[in-house]
Design an enzyme around this catalytic site. Structure first.
Site, PDB file in Angstrom:
ATOM      1  N   HIS A 495       0.834  -1.205   0.000  1.00 14.68           N
ATOM      2  CA  HIS A 495       0.000   0.000   0.000  1.00 14.68           C
ATOM      3  C   HIS A 495       0.870   1.257   0.000  1.00 14.68           C
ATOM      4  CE1 HIS A 495      -3.569   2.460   1.297  1.00 14.68           C
ATOM      5  NE2 HIS A 495      -2.589   3.221   1.797  1.00 14.68           N
ATOM      6  N   GLU A 496       1.804   1.327   0.947  1.00 14.38           N
ATOM      7  CA  GLU A 496       2.637   2.526   1.047  1.00 14.38           C
ATOM      8  C   GLU A 496       3.528   2.694  -0.178  1.00 14.38           C
ATOM      9  OE1 GLU A 496       2.073   4.746   3.154  1.00 14.38           O
ATOM     10  OE2 GLU A 496       0.782   3.605   4.514  1.00 14.38           O
ATOM     11  N   HIS A 499       1.811   4.616  -2.834  1.00  8.77           N
ATOM     12  CA  HIS A 499       1.930   6.072  -2.709  1.00  8.77           C
ATOM     13  C   HIS A 499       3.268   6.546  -3.270  1.00  8.77           C
ATOM     14  CE1 HIS A 499      -1.723   6.830  -0.557  1.00  8.77           C
ATOM     15  NE2 HIS A 499      -1.386   6.133   0.516  1.00  8.77           N
ATOM     16  N   HIS A 502       3.314   6.460  -6.987  1.00  5.95           N
ATOM     17  CA  HIS A 502       2.472   7.545  -7.484  1.00  5.95           C
ATOM     18  C   HIS A 502       3.300   8.831  -7.575  1.00  5.95           C
ATOM     19  CE1 HIS A 502      -1.632   9.846  -6.913  1.00  5.95           C
ATOM     20  NE2 HIS A 502      -1.040  10.143  -8.048  1.00  5.95           N
TER      21      HIS A 502
END
Length: 631
Positions: A495-496, A499, A502
């Site tokens: 998940h991290e 980021h 992104h």
């Protein structure tokens, strides 16, 4: 307006001050490729060994944090902020004397970047650096830059310069879509900051914003402090579950996964015990946010924060939350009954389900029903293997590879921080990710992503490479094994990293909209997508190997793990509905009709279903303060 700032988590997530379009994956576009270093190391190996020290740097010159020369000592923050403020004055003069056109937007973005490059870095250092002097200096820099940002948000001459551009329809139509959108976002920031007010009220808005900045920082710092309690107040037979400090027990979290009911209960009641200073800080923070919102023309702070988002207003958010809660209620009740049944089975003398129980008993139910005891999975998920899995995934999907890079002396704040270079097969170096993954004393117990420097196309045609930090709280490796992750830790790592990628891939022309500096509604999409990859056997099979035998993780175990996520899912979601609803109420109509604690009790019992425990607060709900980038 100018810095990447965000407000408390209104609705289901952090409500940003502005809505920004998502960053785009756009290589080329006149950007020169960066050369690839030959000194990088394989990423998997770098995370499965302890750092051996930096012997070659013993006699080398000490560099500053993140390679910023001034930041080799705490005093450097003052130098950095003064240089940023000096350059800000020059850029303000330049943009106000420039004829309206595309260059206007470029200078605005450069102004934003000048301030963000100090403020964003300081925002991370003030909570994560192990040395108090660095944290304090970074905090002062945040306040100084934040004050300047608020002054610029209400600078009439700056506003009029941008307004001349926006008001010229022919000129606006001639702008490319990205430039036009960024111009609109800067204008939006002026409008919600009170640019329409008279001079006295604009000054009042600046003062309120600065006060809110101080209170947010104070509240956020308070949530990270561990709680010390005298040993004789805690049952002796559970002392060994906690850290000791002379005659005190130190409770630094909820110990939600502890099998002993009493350990979880003690941690919950001690860690969440109300602190008078924190409660006062929260009340002042909420009150000042409300004053600011009303001053600039909004009925509540929630209305101000949600303008420009998909939801648009708090009425839409509350309608959604109430409908969602109604849909969830029956399933959530069944989940709680199932957990209570498990607690009765394991602890018949104390079978009432309490708020400290769900994380543990839902895990027991999943493990028993699907045979997914985390200890069975951990040996297959060494940190190095998981990082190599991410590397394989990014390479196959995007033509991107991750390489471990040796940081210079003084570049990182702890010796166990790893630095990753993100390299595209044709474009070369795209940016850097600093991985602050391991537990240490006084480190905040939160997993999150921080933008240190945003990407943007500079005037000379070079692309300013983004720099980010990922902060987790993983156990260190031992003499017998590398760091081993539970399935939940592995999913959170993916998940991290979503980021972080992104931020690496959002190669926009303007840093104001780069990467996670996008619309709050979109900020979690890439990271949530990464969670799906972490649960797909086609992906997991590429890297999940037993750290000793090399045996691959059986497909049936992955299938059971995915299926187990459905168990108690309604109760988990109901908790998030409760958090979001509480946030809406806190930032809704003021003055609040009850104390924040009474509102917490009432909302918990209505929207969660488990009883409120007297003399507790939601200390871990840090979005009520001032959050960083999406977590």
């Amino acid at each position: 307006m100018l810095c990447s700032r965000s407000l408390g988590g209104l609705g289901a997530g952090v409500a940003a001050l502005r809505s920004r379009p998502a960053g785009q994956v756009r290589f080329g576009a006149g950007i020169r490729a960066r050369r690839v270093s030959t000194s990088w190391s394989p990423v998997g190996a770098a995370f499965n060994v302890r750092p051996q020290g930096r012997l070659l740097d013993l006699f080398g010159e000490r560099q500053g944090l993140f390679g910023v020369p001034e930041l080799s000592a705490p005093e450097g923050f003052r130098v950095a902020q003064e240089e940023a403020l000096r350059r800000t004055e020059l850029l303000v003069e330049r943009v106000c004397s420039t004829r309206p056109g595309p260059e206007t937007v470029f200078i605005f973005d450069e102004l934003s970047d000048t301030l963000c490059r100090v403020a964003d870095l300081a925002d991370f250092v003030k909570i994560a650096h192990p040395e108090l002097a660095f944290r304090e200096a970074a905090g002062e820099a945040c306040r100084s830059i934040g004050t300047m940002v608020e002054k610029l948000n209400t600078n009439v001459e700056l506003y009029q310069t941008l307004q001349k551009l926006i008001a010229d329809k022919k000129l606006v139509d001639s702008l490319d879509a990205e430039t036009r959108r960024v111009a609109e976002l800067f204008m939006f920031d002026f409008e919600i900051s009170g640019i329409h007010l008279d001079e006295e009220k604009r000054k009042r808005a600046v003062d309120l914003n600065v006060k809110i900045l101080d209170l947010s920082s104070q509240f956020l710092m308070g949530t990270n402090f561990p709680i010390k309690i005298e040993k004789h107040l805690v049952p002796e037979h559970i002392h060994h579950h906690f850290v000791h400090d002379k005659n005190h027990i130190v409770v630094d979290g909820l110990h939600a996964e502890a099998p002993d009911d009493l350990v979880r209960e003690a941690a919950y009641k001690i860690f969440l015990y109300p602190n008078a200073g924190q409660l006062k800080c929260l009340e002042e923070l909420l009150s000042n946010r409300d004053l600011l919102a009303k001053l600039v023309g909004y009925s509540t702070f929630s209305h101000r924060a949600l303008q420009g988002t998909i939801a648009q207003n708090p009425e839409t958010v509350m309608n959604f939350l109430e409908k969602l809660s109604d849909k969830l209620s029956e399933r959530a009740v069944r989940d709680f009954e199932m957990m209570q049944g498990m607690k009765m089975k394991l602890n018949p003398q104390n079978s009432e389900l309490m708020p400290w129980d769900p994380p543990y008993y839902s895990g027991v139910i999943r493990a028993e029903r699907y045979n997914i005891e985390p200890s069975l999975y951990c040996p297959f998920f060494s940190l190095g293997a998981c990082m190599e899995g991410l590397n394989i995934l990014f390479n196959k999907l995007l033509g991107i590879s991750l390489y471990a890079e040796q940081p210079a002396k003084g570049e990182v704040w702890s010796e166990d921080v790893r630095k990753l270079a993100v390299v595209h097969e044709s474009e070369g170096l795209l940016g850097h990710i600093y991985c602050d993954f391991f537990q240490r004393a006084e480190k905040p117990h939160q997993d999150c992503h921080f933008t240190i420097r945003g990407g943007r196309l500079k005037e000379d045609g070079e692309y300013q490479l983004p720099v980010v930090v990922l902060m987790l709280n993983l156990p260190h490796s031992s003499r017998k094994s590398p760091t081993l992750l539970t399935p939940g830790m592995m999913e959170n790592l993916f998940h991290e990293m979503g980021h972080a990628m992104h931020s690496m891939l959002g190669r926009t022309r303007y840093q104001h909209v780069t990467g996670t500096r996008c619309s709050t509604d979109f900020a979690e999409v890439p990271s949530i997508l990464m969670e799906y990859f972490s649960n797909d056997y086609r992906v997991v099979n590429q890297f999940a190997r037993h750290y000793e035998s090399g045996q691959p993780l059986p497909k049936a175990m992955v299938s059971r793990l995915c299926e187990s996520k459905k168990a108690c899912a309604a109760a988990d979601m109901q908790l998030q509905v409760f958090y979001a609803t509480l946030d809406q109420i806190y930032h809704g109509k003021h003055p609040l009709r009850k104390s924040t604690t009474d509102i917490l009790k009432e909302t918990q019992e209505k929207f969660y279903g488990l009883p409120y425990v007297p003399n507790t607060v939601i200390r871990e709900f840090t979005h009520l303060g001032s959050a960083g980038d999406p977590t």
